[in-house]
Design a protein around this motif. Sequence first.
Motif, PDB file in Angstrom:
ATOM      1  N   ILE A  95       0.834  -1.202   0.000  1.00 35.95           N
ATOM      2  CA  ILE A  95       0.000   0.000   0.000  1.00 35.95           C
ATOM      3  C   ILE A  95       0.870   1.254   0.000  1.00 35.95           C
ATOM      4  CG2 ILE A  95      -1.671   1.335   1.347  1.00 35.95           C
ATOM      5  CD1 ILE A  95      -2.843  -1.332   2.303  1.00 35.95           C
ATOM      6  N   ALA A  96       1.901   1.269   0.853  1.00 35.95           N
ATOM      7  CA  ALA A  96       2.766   2.445   0.940  1.00 35.95           C
ATOM      8  C   ALA A  96       3.509   2.692  -0.368  1.00 35.95           C
ATOM      9  CB  ALA A  96       3.758   2.258   2.088  1.00 35.95           C
ATOM     10  N   LEU A  97       4.054   1.642  -0.967  1.00 36.62           N
ATOM     11  CA  LEU A  97       4.805   1.789  -2.212  1.00 36.62           C
ATOM     12  C   LEU A  97       3.892   2.233  -3.362  1.00 36.62           C
ATOM     13  CD1 LEU A  97       7.121  -1.347  -1.967  1.00 36.62           C
ATOM     14  CD2 LEU A  97       7.809   1.047  -1.763  1.00 36.62           C
ATOM     15  N   GLN A  98       2.672   1.717  -3.381  1.00 29.58           N
ATOM     16  CA  GLN A  98       1.726   2.125  -4.430  1.00 29.58           C
ATOM     17  C   GLN A  98       1.333   3.589  -4.269  1.00 29.58           C
ATOM     18  OE1 GLN A  98      -1.498  -0.693  -4.313  1.00 29.58           O
ATOM     19  NE2 GLN A  98      -0.118  -2.432  -4.558  1.00 29.58           N
ATOM     20  N   LEU A  99       1.136   4.032  -3.030  1.00 35.72           N
ATOM     21  CA  LEU A  99       0.789   5.430  -2.806  1.00 35.72           C
ATOM     22  C   LEU A  99       1.945   6.360  -3.148  1.00 35.72           C
ATOM     23  CD1 LEU A  99      -1.278   5.261   0.512  1.00 35.72           C
ATOM     24  CD2 LEU A  99      -2.118   5.660  -1.803  1.00 35.72           C
ATOM     25  N   LEU A 100       3.175   5.881  -3.042  1.00 34.30           N
ATOM     26  CA  LEU A 100       4.325   6.689  -3.439  1.00 34.30           C
ATOM     27  C   LEU A 100       4.326   6.955  -4.938  1.00 34.30           C
ATOM     28  CD1 LEU A 100       7.257   5.198  -1.292  1.00 34.30           C
ATOM     29  CD2 LEU A 100       6.131   7.417  -1.021  1.00 34.30           C
ATOM     30  N   CYS A 101       3.666   6.086  -5.700  1.00 31.05           N
ATOM     31  CA  CYS A 101       3.572   6.268  -7.154  1.00 31.05           C
ATOM     32  C   CYS A 101       2.405   7.163  -7.553  1.00 31.05           C
ATOM     33  CB  CYS A 101       3.416   4.903  -7.840  1.00 31.05           C
ATOM     34  SG  CYS A 101       4.806   3.779  -7.559  1.00 31.05           S
ATOM     35  N   LEU A 102       1.723   7.742  -6.566  1.00 32.52           N
ATOM     36  CA  LEU A 102       0.548   8.566  -6.846  1.00 32.52           C
ATOM     37  C   LEU A 102       0.847   9.730  -7.801  1.00 32.52           C
ATOM     38  CD1 LEU A 102      -2.453   8.953  -6.197  1.00 32.52           C
ATOM     39  CD2 LEU A 102      -1.775  10.348  -4.234  1.00 32.52           C
ATOM     40  N   PRO A 103       1.988  10.424  -7.686  1.00 29.19           N
ATOM     41  CA  PRO A 103       2.258  11.527  -8.634  1.00 29.19           C
ATOM     42  C   PRO A 103       2.310  11.075 -10.093  1.00 29.19           C
ATOM     43  CG  PRO A 103       3.702  11.694  -6.731  1.00 29.19           C
ATOM     44  CD  PRO A 103       3.018  10.369  -6.626  1.00 29.19           C
ATOM     45  N   LEU A 104       2.605   9.808 -10.341  1.00 32.26           N
ATOM     46  CA  LEU A 104       2.670   9.314 -11.716  1.00 32.26           C
ATOM     47  C   LEU A 104       1.290   9.118 -12.323  1.00 32.26           C
ATOM     48  CD1 LEU A 104       5.466   6.604 -11.301  1.00 32.26           C
ATOM     49  CD2 LEU A 104       5.721   8.976 -12.040  1.00 32.26           C
ATOM     50  N   THR A 105       0.258   9.052 -11.483  1.00 30.42           N
ATOM     51  CA  THR A 105      -1.096   8.784 -11.974  1.00 30.42           C
ATOM     52  C   THR A 105      -1.871  10.051 -12.308  1.00 30.42           C
ATOM     53  OG1 THR A 105      -2.092   8.806  -9.759  1.00 30.42           O
ATOM     54  CG2 THR A 105      -1.144   6.722 -10.533  1.00 30.42           C
ATOM     55  N   GLY A 106      -1.458  11.198 -11.752  1.00 22.73           N
ATOM     56  CA  GLY A 106      -2.191  12.432 -11.984  1.00 22.73           C
ATOM     57  C   GLY A 106      -3.426  12.581 -11.123  1.00 22.73           C
ATOM     58  N   LEU A 107      -3.674  11.638 -10.209  1.00 23.43           N
ATOM     59  CA  LEU A 107      -4.828  11.701  -9.321  1.00 23.43           C
ATOM     60  C   LEU A 107      -4.462  12.395  -8.018  1.00 23.43           C
ATOM     61  CD1 LEU A 107      -6.196   8.056  -9.762  1.00 23.43           C
ATOM     62  CD2 LEU A 107      -7.066  10.125 -10.854  1.00 23.43           C
ATOM     63  N   ARG A 108      -5.423  13.090  -7.454  1.00 23.83           N
ATOM     64  CA  ARG A 108      -5.208  13.704  -6.154  1.00 23.83           C
ATOM     65  C   ARG A 108      -5.396  12.669  -5.051  1.00 23.83           C
ATOM     66  NH1 ARG A 108      -8.447  19.516  -6.508  1.00 23.83           N
ATOM     67  NH2 ARG A 108      -7.228  20.408  -8.228  1.00 23.83           N
ATOM     68  N   LEU A 109      -4.695  12.895  -3.936  1.00 20.17           N
ATOM     69  CA  LEU A 109      -4.808  11.965  -2.818  1.00 20.17           C
ATOM     70  C   LEU A 109      -6.236  11.914  -2.295  1.00 20.17           C
ATOM     71  CD1 LEU A 109      -3.475  10.059  -0.797  1.00 20.17           C
ATOM     72  CD2 LEU A 109      -2.903  12.054   0.603  1.00 20.17           C
ATOM     73  N   THR A 110      -6.910  13.061  -2.250  1.00 22.06           N
ATOM     74  CA  THR A 110      -8.294  13.080  -1.770  1.00 22.06           C
ATOM     75  C   THR A 110      -9.209  12.269  -2.685  1.00 22.06           C
ATOM     76  OG1 THR A 110      -8.603  15.182  -2.957  1.00 22.06           O
ATOM     77  CG2 THR A 110      -8.058  15.306  -0.614  1.00 22.06           C
ATOM     78  N   THR A 111      -8.962  12.335  -3.991  1.00 25.15           N
ATOM     79  CA  THR A 111      -9.769  11.559  -4.938  1.00 25.15           C
ATOM     80  C   THR A 111      -9.574  10.068  -4.721  1.00 25.15           C
ATOM     81  OG1 THR A 111      -9.593  13.332  -6.583  1.00 25.15           O
ATOM     82  CG2 THR A 111     -10.235  11.153  -7.374  1.00 25.15           C
ATOM     83  N   VAL A 112      -8.322   9.660  -4.537  1.00 26.50           N
ATOM     84  CA  VAL A 112      -8.027   8.243  -4.308  1.00 26.50           C
ATOM     85  C   VAL A 112      -8.665   7.763  -3.009  1.00 26.50           C
ATOM     86  CG1 VAL A 112      -6.175   6.586  -3.887  1.00 26.50           C
ATOM     87  CG2 VAL A 112      -5.892   8.335  -5.631  1.00 26.50           C
ATOM     88  N   LEU A 113      -8.587   8.578  -1.965  1.00 26.78           N
ATOM     89  CA  LEU A 113      -9.157   8.184  -0.673  1.00 26.78           C
ATOM     90  C   LEU A 113     -10.677   8.064  -0.750  1.00 26.78           C
ATOM     91  CD1 LEU A 113      -7.004  10.308   1.810  1.00 26.78           C
ATOM     92  CD2 LEU A 113      -6.764   7.887   1.226  1.00 26.78           C
ATOM     93  N   LYS A 114     -11.324   8.958  -1.503  1.00 25.08           N
ATOM     94  CA  LYS A 114     -12.774   8.871  -1.657  1.00 25.08           C
ATOM     95  C   LYS A 114     -13.173   7.592  -2.379  1.00 25.08           C
ATOM     96  CE  LYS A 114     -13.759  13.850  -1.663  1.00 25.08           C
ATOM     97  NZ  LYS A 114     -14.224  14.996  -2.485  1.00 25.08           N
ATOM     98  N   ARG A 115     -12.424   7.243  -3.427  1.00 25.22           N
ATOM     99  CA  ARG A 115     -12.739   6.033  -4.177  1.00 25.22           C
ATOM    100  C   ARG A 115     -12.366   4.775  -3.395  1.00 25.22           C
ATOM    101  NH1 ARG A 115     -10.586   7.787 -10.262  1.00 25.22           N
ATOM    102  NH2 ARG A 115     -12.029   9.555 -10.509  1.00 25.22           N
ATOM    103  N   LEU A 116     -11.408   4.908  -2.494  1.00 20.37           N
ATOM    104  CA  LEU A 116     -10.984   3.765  -1.691  1.00 20.37           C
ATOM    105  C   LEU A 116     -11.871   3.555  -0.469  1.00 20.37           C
ATOM    106  CD1 LEU A 116      -8.648   1.669  -1.699  1.00 20.37           C
ATOM    107  CD2 LEU A 116      -7.393   3.219  -0.195  1.00 20.37           C
ATOM    108  N   LEU A 117     -12.657   4.583  -0.112  1.00 21.38           N
ATOM    109  CA  LEU A 117     -13.467   4.519   1.105  1.00 21.38           C
ATOM    110  C   LEU A 117     -14.416   3.320   1.145  1.00 21.38           C
ATOM    111  CD1 LEU A 117     -14.211   5.838   3.776  1.00 21.38           C
ATOM    112  CD2 LEU A 117     -15.865   7.273   2.549  1.00 21.38           C
ATOM    113  N   PRO A 118     -15.167   3.002   0.069  1.00 16.69           N
ATOM    114  CA  PRO A 118     -16.042   1.811   0.137  1.00 16.69           C
ATOM    115  C   PRO A 118     -15.266   0.524   0.406  1.00 16.69           C
ATOM    116  CG  PRO A 118     -16.626   3.183  -1.737  1.00 16.69           C
ATOM    117  CD  PRO A 118     -15.340   3.727  -1.206  1.00 16.69           C
ATOM    118  N   ILE A 119     -14.065   0.403  -0.165  1.00 18.83           N
ATOM    119  CA  ILE A 119     -13.257  -0.796   0.066  1.00 18.83           C
ATOM    120  C   ILE A 119     -12.811  -0.845   1.521  1.00 18.83           C
ATOM    121  CG2 ILE A 119     -11.154  -2.028  -0.600  1.00 18.83           C
ATOM    122  CD1 ILE A 119     -11.359  -0.774  -3.330  1.00 18.83           C
ATOM    123  N   VAL A 120     -12.426   0.308   2.073  1.00 15.63           N
ATOM    124  CA  VAL A 120     -11.992   0.360   3.472  1.00 15.63           C
ATOM    125  C   VAL A 120     -13.143  -0.012   4.404  1.00 15.63           C
ATOM    126  CG1 VAL A 120     -11.142   1.889   5.296  1.00 15.63           C
ATOM    127  CG2 VAL A 120     -10.203   2.061   2.989  1.00 15.63           C
TER     128      VAL A 120
END
Length: 259
Positions: free
Chosen positions: A44-69
């Motif tokens: 999880i940590a290593l994948q989140l470190l690659c976040l700048p390569l995706t062009g997505l904002r951290l808040t956007t990722v967290l919102k989409r990840l919320l149902p899974i969490v």
Amino acid sequence: MTTTETARNVWLDGVNPVTKLVLALLLSVPLFASIDITSALAAIALQLLCLPLTGLRLTTVLKRLLPIVIFAPIAGVSMLLYAEPAGRIYWTFGFATISEDSITLAIAVSLRVIALGLPTILLFGGTDPTELADALAQVAKLPSRFVLGILAGTRMLGLFLDDWRTMGLARRARGVGDRGVLRRFFSMAFVLLVFAVRRGSKLAIAMEARGFGSDIPRTWARPSRLHPRDAVALIGGMAIMTLALAAAVAAGTFRFVWS
């Protein structure tokens, strides 16, 4: 700089969608080799470190990840209650036993669900469905009728959301949208199903009329090819999984799934 220009400068946009599919499997399948907390957290940590390569904002990722969490702990309930007891026993009732080891396994399984869902969000959060269809047909060599059907269905999802929102507003305007939450949900779901069947039938006829169902080999307006960046992405995915599993081995928490 405009939003469009920013999107064009995203590194992941240069990776072929088929490579993204392979990369999603590469970032998921190796995690099934072990059930431990360390490798899941490292992935999880290593994948989140690659976040700048995706062009997505951290808040956007967290919102989409919320149902899974929210639903991830459900996957750990069976381990929590029915895993083989080990260590200190905290509670027991019939066949259900909560022990120190079962709690660790439950946490590990819950984190693994998050680690399995995160790559899909990161890789496909900004992927254009048309580019994905082009890649599936030209690179993966899937049948064009199958690919175009998936593309048409994907494009219809936005219309379904608009229909649902419109129906909700219409019911509230008539004063029937504030009572009976379950009844309103199922009635709106049935209406949406009717809309989907009708719209799907019309779309299928329209696509057949335009030659989308022909067996003649198609030409594609936008070529889809593999580039060196795709190899770099796959190597990066292998590195992430190698480091995650190596961290579990180094910490002494690696636990083979069948052990």
